[in-house]
Design a protein around this motif. Structure first.
Motif, PDB file in Angstrom:
ATOM      1  N   VAL A 164      -6.082 -11.707   9.420  1.00  0.00           N
ATOM      2  CA  VAL A 164      -6.663 -11.291   8.141  1.00  0.00           C
ATOM      3  C   VAL A 164      -6.320  -9.829   7.868  1.00  0.00           C
ATOM      4  CG1 VAL A 164      -8.809 -10.955   6.861  1.00  0.00           C
ATOM      5  CG2 VAL A 164      -8.539 -12.966   8.333  1.00  0.00           C
ATOM      6  N   LEU A 165      -6.463  -8.983   8.879  1.00  0.00           N
ATOM      7  CA  LEU A 165      -6.238  -7.547   8.730  1.00  0.00           C
ATOM      8  C   LEU A 165      -4.787  -7.233   8.411  1.00  0.00           C
ATOM      9  CD1 LEU A 165      -7.621  -4.771   8.976  1.00  0.00           C
ATOM     10  CD2 LEU A 165      -6.966  -4.751  11.383  1.00  0.00           C
ATOM     11  N   PHE A 166      -3.859  -7.921   9.104  1.00  0.00           N
ATOM     12  CA  PHE A 166      -2.435  -7.641   8.926  1.00  0.00           C
ATOM     13  C   PHE A 166      -1.739  -8.700   8.061  1.00  0.00           C
ATOM     14  CE2 PHE A 166      -3.570  -5.374  12.835  1.00  0.00           C
ATOM     15  CZ  PHE A 166      -3.117  -4.106  12.502  1.00  0.00           C
ATOM     16  N   ASN A 167      -2.498  -9.308   7.185  1.00  0.00           N
ATOM     17  CA  ASN A 167      -1.955 -10.243   6.207  1.00  0.00           C
ATOM     18  C   ASN A 167      -0.822  -9.557   5.440  1.00  0.00           C
ATOM     19  OD1 ASN A 167      -1.471 -11.975   4.060  1.00  0.00           O
ATOM     20  ND2 ASN A 167      -3.625 -12.231   3.533  1.00  0.00           N
ATOM     21  N   PRO A 168       0.403 -10.107   5.449  1.00  0.00           N
ATOM     22  CA  PRO A 168       1.521  -9.425   4.775  1.00  0.00           C
ATOM     23  C   PRO A 168       1.286  -9.201   3.282  1.00  0.00           C
ATOM     24  CG  PRO A 168       2.110 -11.688   5.404  1.00  0.00           C
ATOM     25  CD  PRO A 168       0.827 -11.368   6.080  1.00  0.00           C
ATOM     26  N   VAL A 169       0.575 -10.126   2.638  1.00  0.00           N
ATOM     27  CA  VAL A 169       0.271  -9.942   1.214  1.00  0.00           C
ATOM     28  C   VAL A 169      -0.650  -8.745   1.021  1.00  0.00           C
ATOM     29  CG1 VAL A 169      -0.858 -10.981  -0.794  1.00  0.00           C
ATOM     30  CG2 VAL A 169       0.628 -12.369   0.656  1.00  0.00           C
ATOM     31  N   ALA A 170      -1.677  -8.623   1.879  1.00  0.00           N
ATOM     32  CA  ALA A 170      -2.621  -7.508   1.765  1.00  0.00           C
ATOM     33  C   ALA A 170      -1.944  -6.172   2.039  1.00  0.00           C
ATOM     34  CB  ALA A 170      -3.783  -7.725   2.737  1.00  0.00           C
ATOM     35  N   GLN A 171      -1.101  -6.126   3.062  1.00  0.00           N
ATOM     36  CA  GLN A 171      -0.442  -4.864   3.400  1.00  0.00           C
ATOM     37  C   GLN A 171       0.507  -4.423   2.287  1.00  0.00           C
ATOM     38  OE1 GLN A 171      -1.336  -3.038   6.045  1.00  0.00           O
ATOM     39  NE2 GLN A 171      -2.839  -4.619   6.497  1.00  0.00           N
ATOM     40  N   ALA A 172       1.243  -5.379   1.716  1.00  0.00           N
ATOM     41  CA  ALA A 172       2.143  -5.041   0.615  1.00  0.00           C
ATOM     42  C   ALA A 172       1.352  -4.564  -0.593  1.00  0.00           C
ATOM     43  CB  ALA A 172       3.004  -6.256   0.251  1.00  0.00           C
ATOM     44  N   LYS A 173       0.215  -5.212  -0.869  1.00  0.00           N
ATOM     45  CA  LYS A 173      -0.632  -4.796  -1.986  1.00  0.00           C
ATOM     46  C   LYS A 173      -1.172  -3.385  -1.771  1.00  0.00           C
ATOM     47  CE  LYS A 173      -2.434  -9.099  -3.927  1.00  0.00           C
ATOM     48  NZ  LYS A 173      -2.271  -8.682  -5.321  1.00  0.00           N
ATOM     49  N   PHE A 174      -1.567  -3.078  -0.537  1.00  0.00           N
ATOM     50  CA  PHE A 174      -2.170  -1.769  -0.266  1.00  0.00           C
ATOM     51  C   PHE A 174      -1.191  -0.633  -0.532  1.00  0.00           C
ATOM     52  CE2 PHE A 174      -2.767   1.641   2.931  1.00  0.00           C
ATOM     53  CZ  PHE A 174      -3.906   2.209   2.383  1.00  0.00           C
ATOM     54  N   VAL A 175      -0.024  -0.692   0.081  1.00  0.00           N
ATOM     55  CA  VAL A 175       0.931   0.412  -0.096  1.00  0.00           C
ATOM     56  C   VAL A 175       1.438   0.464  -1.537  1.00  0.00           C
ATOM     57  CG1 VAL A 175       1.626   0.577   2.317  1.00  0.00           C
ATOM     58  CG2 VAL A 175       2.744  -1.089   0.860  1.00  0.00           C
ATOM     59  N   HIS A 176       1.547  -0.701  -2.183  1.00  0.00           N
ATOM     60  CA  HIS A 176       1.980  -0.731  -3.582  1.00  0.00           C
ATOM     61  C   HIS A 176       0.932  -0.064  -4.478  1.00  0.00           C
ATOM     62  CE1 HIS A 176       4.142  -2.246  -7.081  1.00  0.00           C
ATOM     63  NE2 HIS A 176       3.004  -2.720  -7.561  1.00  0.00           N
ATOM     64  N   THR A 177      -0.345  -0.374  -4.244  1.00  0.00           N
ATOM     65  CA  THR A 177      -1.418   0.174  -5.064  1.00  0.00           C
ATOM     66  C   THR A 177      -1.577   1.677  -4.842  1.00  0.00           C
ATOM     67  OG1 THR A 177      -2.578  -1.948  -4.985  1.00  0.00           O
ATOM     68  CG2 THR A 177      -3.872  -0.032  -5.608  1.00  0.00           C
ATOM     69  N   VAL A 178      -1.523   2.120  -3.582  1.00  0.00           N
ATOM     70  CA  VAL A 178      -1.648   3.552  -3.307  1.00  0.00           C
ATOM     71  C   VAL A 178      -0.486   4.328  -3.929  1.00  0.00           C
ATOM     72  CG1 VAL A 178      -1.622   5.280  -1.464  1.00  0.00           C
ATOM     73  CG2 VAL A 178      -3.028   3.238  -1.231  1.00  0.00           C
ATOM     74  N   SER A 179       0.706   3.794  -3.841  1.00  0.00           N
ATOM     75  CA  SER A 179       1.857   4.450  -4.473  1.00  0.00           C
ATOM     76  C   SER A 179       1.693   4.520  -5.989  1.00  0.00           C
ATOM     77  CB  SER A 179       3.153   3.712  -4.120  1.00  0.00           C
ATOM     78  OG  SER A 179       3.420   3.790  -2.738  1.00  0.00           O
ATOM     79  N   ALA A 180       1.131   3.461  -6.570  1.00  0.00           N
ATOM     80  CA  ALA A 180       0.864   3.474  -8.016  1.00  0.00           C
ATOM     81  C   ALA A 180      -0.140   4.567  -8.363  1.00  0.00           C
ATOM     82  CB  ALA A 180       0.354   2.110  -8.465  1.00  0.00           C
ATOM     83  N   GLY A 181      -1.112   4.808  -7.476  1.00  0.00           N
ATOM     84  CA  GLY A 181      -2.051   5.897  -7.688  1.00  0.00           C
ATOM     85  C   GLY A 181      -1.365   7.254  -7.666  1.00  0.00           C
ATOM     86  N   TYR A 182      -0.391   7.422  -6.770  1.00  0.00           N
ATOM     87  CA  TYR A 182       0.373   8.676  -6.730  1.00  0.00           C
ATOM     88  C   TYR A 182       1.176   8.869  -8.013  1.00  0.00           C
ATOM     89  CZ  TYR A 182      -0.646   8.760  -1.688  1.00  0.00           C
ATOM     90  OH  TYR A 182      -1.267   8.780  -0.472  1.00  0.00           O
ATOM     91  N   VAL A 183       1.736   7.780  -8.523  1.00  0.00           N
ATOM     92  CA  VAL A 183       2.473   7.862  -9.792  1.00  0.00           C
ATOM     93  C   VAL A 183       1.535   8.267 -10.919  1.00  0.00           C
ATOM     94  CG1 VAL A 183       3.741   6.526 -11.516  1.00  0.00           C
ATOM     95  CG2 VAL A 183       4.255   6.220  -9.095  1.00  0.00           C
ATOM     96  N   THR A 184       0.338   7.676 -10.938  1.00  0.00           N
ATOM     97  CA  THR A 184      -0.645   8.018 -11.964  1.00  0.00           C
ATOM     98  C   THR A 184      -0.973   9.505 -11.930  1.00  0.00           C
ATOM     99  OG1 THR A 184      -1.604   5.802 -11.791  1.00  0.00           O
ATOM    100  CG2 THR A 184      -2.957   7.499 -12.825  1.00  0.00           C
ATOM    101  N   ALA A 185      -1.213  10.031 -10.732  1.00  0.00           N
ATOM    102  CA  ALA A 185      -1.520  11.454 -10.600  1.00  0.00           C
ATOM    103  C   ALA A 185      -0.342  12.318 -11.057  1.00  0.00           C
ATOM    104  CB  ALA A 185      -1.863  11.769  -9.142  1.00  0.00           C
ATOM    105  N   SER A 186       0.867  11.913 -10.711  1.00  0.00           N
ATOM    106  CA  SER A 186       2.053  12.694 -11.075  1.00  0.00           C
ATOM    107  C   SER A 186       2.259  12.720 -12.587  1.00  0.00           C
ATOM    108  CB  SER A 186       3.294  12.118 -10.385  1.00  0.00           C
ATOM    109  OG  SER A 186       3.156  12.159  -8.981  1.00  0.00           O
ATOM    110  N   VAL A 187       2.062  11.566 -13.241  1.00  0.00           N
ATOM    111  CA  VAL A 187       2.204  11.524 -14.698  1.00  0.00           C
ATOM    112  C   VAL A 187       1.147  12.404 -15.356  1.00  0.00           C
ATOM    113  CG1 VAL A 187       2.042  10.031 -16.736  1.00  0.00           C
ATOM    114  CG2 VAL A 187       3.278   9.242 -14.717  1.00  0.00           C
ATOM    115  N   PHE A 188      -0.063  12.372 -14.817  1.00  0.00           N
ATOM    116  CA  PHE A 188      -1.133  13.200 -15.373  1.00  0.00           C
ATOM    117  C   PHE A 188      -0.797  14.688 -15.268  1.00  0.00           C
ATOM    118  CE2 PHE A 188      -5.144  15.509 -15.095  1.00  0.00           C
ATOM    119  CZ  PHE A 188      -5.809  15.042 -16.208  1.00  0.00           C
TER     120      PHE A 188
END
Length: 396
Positions: free
Chosen positions: A38-62
């Motif tokens: 459950v913890l190392f579910n490949p879908v969850a891990q891909a979602k996590f790094v994708h979402t955090v990177s999207a947050g960095y993009v949001t901050a950079s655009v701001f």
């Protein structure tokens, strides 16, 4: 905040790909069998790094947008230009990582959510490998076709399978697979009913163990009949078609989100070019950067729409249908809860945005305090701290 996002996305990833668990007919519950899966579910891990990177993009655009606004207003130019340089370089790296991680998420869909992948591409039939990518078109779910489609050969097959011979299955072939899984699930459902009457029924236990992976598909029939075992062929076909999500919503959500992402890459690259190699940034680009501030939030919401729409009709993919009566809440209670949350977070958002706009107008060094509240400094009454003049000396 990253740790909080990790657990949220592990939970959401499990709903998309329920690994490390199985249905127990003795307790009638889904139970965790391997927490590490459950913890190392490949879908969850891909979602996590994708979402955090999207947050960095949001901050950079701001940061890039507010810095551009200061330059347009001829205020805090030194700080603004340095902030643009940082936002451009960090944002470019973050935007590129979002694309790479999005590709990783697409690769995970090939094995875990084939219907979602076929739907976001509006691919009705399985194409010869490697499949082409539909750049744009108008999905027609009723007629099972995509009108005015423009295809790019080979791209989807290369992204989804990372090979030249891997197949990406189409929507209608996957519906045929769902029909078989529903029929198999009926056997599992019948076995569970028998085990409820007699937990020691060895034959029923054996049938359940052979068919338990398809039990959730039998539950799709609950929309039409009380007892899945009584469903006829027409009902099974109708339930199998329910496994197709809203194709148009998935198709357009993905393309708008991806288009905004590539716009960010171009915008950060242009910003990096201007701030690194030129002294003056064109006004048209400053306006573009400023008015792009809302776009990351729009792209993020579209990403969640794609994730949740593409999973339909499942609450838990392949296990629990959305329409199953698993809650004791009435429709009115659910609506009131949603309205309450919307009003609460909407109010907080208005307050936060108001404070942010106020802070931007005051500029760096200002303290955001209500009038009359002592802050113990020259900025007590919302007056910006005057910048100290700086003398730059050069050697002869």
């Amino acid at each position: 905040s990253n740790l909080s996002a990790l657990w949220i996305l592990i939970a959401n990833g499990w709903m998309q790909n329920p690994v490390g668990s199985e249905f127990n007919p003795d307790t009638m519950r889904m139970e965790v069998t391997n927490f590490m899966e459950v913890l190392f579910n490949p879908v969850a891990q891909a979602k996590f790094v994708h979402t955090v990177s999207a947050g960095y993009v949001t901050a950079s655009v701001f940061v890039l947008g507010i810095s551009a606004w200061y330059v347009l207003k001829n205020r805090h130019l030194g700080l603004a230009k340095r902030s643009m340089a940082v936002a451009a370089s960090f944002g470019l790296l973050s935007a590129l990582s979002v694309v790479v991680l999005g590709d990783e998420s697409g690769y995970a869909l090939t094995d875990n959510q084939k219907m979602k992948l076929a739907s976001l591409e509006a691919m009705w039939e399985t194409e010869p490998a490697p499949a082409g990518l539909t750049l744009i078109g108008i999905p027609n779910q009723k007629e099972h076709r995509t009108d005015y489609a423009i295809h790019v050969p080979y791209v989807l097959g290369l992204i989804a399978t990372r090979s030249l011979d891997g197949e990406v299955e189409g929507i209608l072939p996957l519906v045929a697979v769902a029909e078989d899984r529903i029929e198999n699930g009926i056997r599992a459902y019948t076995a569970v009913e028998a085990l409820n009457d007699n937990p020691n029924d060895v034959e029923a236990r054996e049938i359940f163990e052979q068919t338990k992976q398809d039990l959730g598909y039998a539950m799709l029939l609950k929309r039409y009949v009380d007892d899945p075992a009584t469903a006829d062929r027409a009902t099974i076909e109708k339930a199998a078609m329910d496994t197709v999500p809203n194709v148009a919503m998935s198709f357009f959500s993905f393309r708008i989100m991806a288009g905004v992402g590539f716009l960010f890459i171009a915008m950060f690259a242009v910003a990096f070019y201007f701030v690194s190699l030129k002294r003056k940034v064109p006004r048209w680009f400053l306006y573009l950067a400023f008015f792009s501030i809302p776009l990351p939030w729009i792209a993020a919401e579209l990403g969640w729409i794609l994730a949740e729409t593409g999973r339909q009709p499942w609450v838990i993919d392949g296990v629990l249908p959305t329409f199953m009566g698993v809650s004791s809440l009435s429709a009115t209670q659910v609506i009131m809860t949603m309205v309450g949350f919307t009003l609460l977070y909407g109010t907080l958002a208005v307050i936060e945005i108001t404070l942010m706009i106020r802070a931007v107008k005051l500029g760096p060094g200002a303290r955001i305090l209500p009038k009359g509240m002592s802050g113990g400094g020259p900025d007590t009454h919302n007056e910006p701290v005057p910048a100290r003049p700086r003398t730059i000396q050069f050697d002869k």
